[in-house]
Design a protein around this motif. Structure first.
Motif, mmCIF file in Angstrom:
data_model
loop_
_atom_site.group_PDB
_atom_site.id
_atom_site.type_symbol
_atom_site.label_atom_id
_atom_site.label_comp_id
_atom_site.label_asym_id
_atom_site.label_seq_id
_atom_site.Cartn_x
_atom_site.Cartn_y
_atom_site.Cartn_z
ATOM 1 N N GLY A 1 3.114 2.745 9.740
ATOM 2 C CA GLY A 1 1.023 2.405 8.747
ATOM 3 C C GLY A 1 0.113 1.564 9.592
ATOM 4 O O GLY A 1 0.397 1.631 11.031
ATOM 5 N N ASP A 2 -0.609 1.664 9.577
ATOM 6 C CA ASP A 2 -1.700 0.770 10.313
ATOM 7 C C ASP A 2 -1.389 -0.417 11.224
ATOM 8 O O ASP A 2 -1.822 -1.091 12.277
ATOM 9 C CB ASP A 2 -2.737 0.099 9.061
ATOM 10 C CG ASP A 2 -3.962 1.728 9.386
ATOM 11 O OD1 ASP A 2 -3.462 2.832 9.654
ATOM 12 O OD2 ASP A 2 -4.836 1.342 8.247
ATOM 13 N N GLY B 1 0.904 -0.837 -0.398
ATOM 14 C CA GLY B 1 0.222 0.101 -0.005
ATOM 15 C C GLY B 1 1.011 1.052 -0.144
ATOM 16 O O GLY B 1 1.699 0.771 -0.604
ATOM 17 N N PRO B 2 0.236 2.416 0.502
ATOM 18 C CA PRO B 2 0.500 3.674 0.576
ATOM 19 C C PRO B 2 2.072 3.162 0.828
ATOM 20 O O PRO B 2 3.860 4.628 0.622
ATOM 21 C CB PRO B 2 -0.288 4.655 0.308
ATOM 22 C CG PRO B 2 -1.418 4.130 0.496
ATOM 23 C CD PRO B 2 -1.054 3.103 0.310
ATOM 24 N N VAL B 3 1.825 3.197 2.421
ATOM 25 C CA VAL B 3 3.292 3.106 3.085
ATOM 26 C C VAL B 3 4.040 2.192 2.495
ATOM 27 O O VAL B 3 5.473 2.162 2.957
ATOM 28 C CB VAL B 3 2.853 2.611 4.748
ATOM 29 C CG1 VAL B 3 3.674 2.693 5.596
ATOM 30 C CG2 VAL B 3 1.684 3.973 4.998
ATOM 31 N N GLY B 4 4.016 0.865 2.643
ATOM 32 C CA GLY B 4 5.170 0.084 1.965
ATOM 33 C C GLY B 4 6.035 0.172 0.700
ATOM 34 O O GLY B 4 7.566 0.612 0.543
ATOM 35 N N LEU B 5 4.893 0.775 -0.250
ATOM 36 C CA LEU B 5 5.787 1.696 -1.504
ATOM 37 C C LEU B 5 6.214 3.048 -1.226
ATOM 38 O O LEU B 5 7.748 3.444 -1.532
ATOM 39 C CB LEU B 5 4.506 2.102 -2.393
ATOM 40 C CG LEU B 5 3.883 0.643 -3.029
ATOM 41 C CD1 LEU B 5 2.107 1.684 -4.156
ATOM 42 C CD2 LEU B 5 4.804 0.572 -4.116
ATOM 43 N N ALA B 6 6.262 3.927 0.146
ATOM 44 C CA ALA B 6 6.785 4.718 0.207
ATOM 45 C C ALA B 6 8.180 4.580 0.499
ATOM 46 O O ALA B 6 8.788 4.618 1.496
ATOM 47 C CB ALA B 6 5.866 5.530 1.276
ATOM 48 N N CYS C 1 3.519 -3.399 7.007
ATOM 49 C CA CYS C 1 3.424 -2.117 6.416
ATOM 50 C C CYS C 1 1.592 -3.489 5.521
ATOM 51 O O CYS C 1 1.420 -2.328 5.056
ATOM 52 C CB CYS C 1 4.082 -1.062 5.118
ATOM 53 S SG CYS C 1 5.397 -0.851 5.886
ATOM 54 N N ASP C 2 1.619 -4.345 6.084
ATOM 55 C CA ASP C 2 0.261 -4.795 5.495
ATOM 56 C C ASP C 2 -0.820 -4.411 6.488
ATOM 57 O O ASP C 2 -1.652 -5.363 6.613
ATOM 58 C CB ASP C 2 0.645 -6.317 6.580
ATOM 59 C CG ASP C 2 0.886 -6.602 7.281
ATOM 60 O OD1 ASP C 2 1.585 -6.275 8.688
ATOM 61 O OD2 ASP C 2 1.062 -8.556 7.836
ATOM 62 N N GLY D 1 1.098 7.213 8.015
ATOM 63 C CA GLY D 1 1.719 5.822 7.527
ATOM 64 C C GLY D 1 2.694 6.656 6.322
ATOM 65 O O GLY D 1 4.366 6.006 7.475
ATOM 66 N N ILE D 2 2.606 7.664 6.610
ATOM 67 C CA ILE D 2 4.216 7.793 4.927
ATOM 68 C C ILE D 2 5.229 8.696 6.050
ATOM 69 O O ILE D 2 6.252 8.419 5.570
ATOM 70 C CB ILE D 2 3.189 9.279 4.215
ATOM 71 C CG1 ILE D 2 2.183 8.795 3.295
ATOM 72 C CG2 ILE D 2 4.520 9.706 3.527
ATOM 73 C CD1 ILE D 2 1.130 9.212 2.416
#
Length: 567
Positions: free
Chosen positions: A316-317, A39-44, A188-189, A333-334
């Protein structure tokens, strides 16, 4: 629980699983970092590591970016981070900027708020952008870094064996199972984190009883982009309704369920559509509309006590669940990703002690508690948890129309940049500063002119910081002391990058090299700076230390202390 009715204006590309070369069901490569969750956090996190030249494997259970609006509001601070990750253009091209919003009690406007925005700013305070867009633009940037980011779709974690020297993940894909060995894991799952559950960790905090139906609809409307909140509206008496405009004529509507309503019944289209129609009638929206996506949400204010567990880090979450009111979920999360990426990169490259990662936990747990404190206040106002809270809210809303002094109690307290006030990395001020960002703060934005070879171009202070330590050296004419260049060369020889940027009060086209000119005349005053003042920034843009008359040894000691075990 969600329902999709028609394709979004945005169509996600499907991706197949990728199986590496295996030896008896084992990935033969020991990977430096494995990120679980795309998601956004893992990609970041992956993009942040790539900025430091660190390779990662990113594991994602799905076969595409997400469906449904989910996180939709991206803050200025997140946009600054996303720019460093190389994905800003899509966010600004597609996202809808906004600066404030309005709240109504029944049919009366009781609040019109505006977020800070002035001529110093480069970016808007907030843009609306659905999560599927957010993920796609980050993914586009990640695919350009394929040499450093290995994305494995349709790959799930079955189990994890965490050790003092790394971890082994047992993975499953449609084409078979295999084991992957890694030095570090960044989980970041999401809120139902498999990694968190496998390690026997539990989130602590408060879960609220109030439930909201979230509906995405397609509606062509010229209404401006702003945050709309309706308390006790005629369309849904006794509840609260939030409305956000998104790109592609998609509107996000969140409305509170009444006590006793059955959640399964509440998300059925035959029950959702009349309520949406009633809301649109109340708003005066007469255009044709159609539902796209429906889900249900329950506010949680939960966090792990620590975000580092040996070689496993949480972000993140997976680390915290923050109520949506105040838009701190994806944005926090970012921030997590920005904080952990540079620290983990320095550790992986052997440039820092792994105790630097403890500061990630210290800083981000403190940030979460700050976010939760604001999120909790907003949640309790949106959905009062008791009769006493409801009486208080009714009184505030009733008075607010005629008494401006009580309107601040309705303010949704939108997210703002976090200051790591008590960070163990901060260098305490030895000099008195009347203004300017203190250690732990992010830069106070301001326009500058970057001058090179006698030619200038417009820019901002945040453009001067890079994925390294940065020293903003305030000077009279743009010439920084040569001793700072000597220090930068010495640190570079040891693998640590230090960028020195002279900031000058007056333009001198004859000054050699690259420097920044304070053409507005505001920066020196805002930073309480004089020639000789230095602000030292961390790779994530937070101030590490500042000095009135800085010497190279001050900067070297601050960097060495941050990267060593003696913090």
């Amino acid at each position: 629980m969600n329902k999709s009715f028609k394709p979004y204006p945005f169509s996600a590309k499907k991706y197949a699983a990728r199986i590496p070369e295996l030896q008896q069901g084992v990935d033969e490569t020991r990977h430096a970092v494995t990120i679980v969750g795309g998601g956004p956090v893992g990609l970041a996190v992956a993009l942040g590591l790539a900025n430091h030249g660190v390779r990662s494997v990113l594991i994602e259970a799905d076969d595409s970016v997400c469906h449904g609006s989910r996180a939709i509001c991206i803050s200025r601070r997140s946009l600054e981070i996303i720019e460093r990750l190389g994905a800003l253009d899509g966010f600004l091209k597609t996202g809808l900027p906004w600066t404030g919003g309005r709240s109504f009690y029944r049919d009366t406007e009781v609040l019109h708020f505006t977020m800070p925005q002035d001529e110093n700013q480069k970016l808007p305070p907030m843009v609306n952008l659905a999560q599927y867009h957010i993920e796609q633009y980050l993914l586009d940037a990640a695919q350009k870094r394929a040499d450093l980011i290995d994305i494995r779709w349709q790959t799930r974690v079955k189990s994890i064996d965490s050790r003092d020297d790394g971890a082994t993940l047992q993975l499953t894909t449609p084409d078979g199972d295999y084991a992957l060995d890694t030095g570090w894991v960044v989980a970041c799952d999401g809120g139902r984190s498999t990694i968190r559950e496998a390690l026997g960790l539990q989130l602590q905090g408060t879960s609220y009883e109030g439930r909201y139906v979230i509906v995405d609809i397609e509606l062509d409307s010229e209404r401006p982009t702003e945050r709309l909140a309706y308390f006790d509206p005629s369309s849904n008496p006794g509840s609260t309704v939030l409305v956000h405009k998104q790109p592609d004529n998609v509107w996000r509507i969140d409305y509170q369920l009444r006590d006793g309503e059955d959640a399964d019944e509440a998300v059925k289209p035959e029950n959702v559509m009349p309520r949406v129609q009633s809301l649109l009638d109340m708003m005066g929206e007469t255009g044709a509309w159609s539902p796209i996506w429906i889900t249900i949400y329950k506010a949680n204010a939960l966090t792990l006590e620590r975000y580092r567990h040996s070689r496993v880090m949480f972000a993140g979450d997976a680390a915290h669940l923050v109520p949506i009111f105040g838009v701190r979920g994806a944005n926090s999360g970012i921030d997590d990703a920005d904080n952990i990426a540079w620290k983990l990169a320095f550790v992986v490259k052997g440039l820092a002690s792994d105790t630097l990662l403890d500061s990630y936990s210290d800083e981000r747990v403190a940030a979460t508690h700050e976010n939760l404190s604001y999120g909790t206040k907003s949640t309790e106002f949106m959905a009062p948890p008791s009769f006493a809270f409801e009486l208080m809210r009714t009184a505030v809303l009733s008075l607010a129309a005629k008494h401006p002094q009580v309107r601040s109690l309705i303010n949704p307290r939108q997210t703002s940049a976090i200051t790591y006030t008590n960070s163990p990395l901060n260098v305490p001020d030895r000099d008195a500063f009347a203004s300017g960002p203190a250690p732990g703060s992010v830069l106070a934005e301001c326009p500058v002119t970057i001058v090179e070879g006698g030619h200038g171009r417009e820019a901002h202070l945040t453009d001067l910081a890079g994925a390294c330590f940065t020293a903003l050296c305030f000077t009279e004419d743009g010439n920084a002391p040569a001793t700072f260049a000597v220090l930068a060369n010495a640190l570079r020889a040891g693998g640590v990058q230090l960028k020195t940027v002279p900031l000058c009060a007056r333009l001198n086209p004859q000054t050699p090299g690259v420097h920044a000119w304070d053409h507005t005349g505001r920066i020196f005053e805002r930073y309480d700076a004089y020639p000789g003042t230095v602000y030292l920034l961390r790779p994530d843009g937070h101030v590490l230390g500042r000095w009135r008359d800085a010497q190279p040894r001050d900067l070297e000691a601050a960097i060495t202390r941050a990267l060593s075990a003696s913090i």
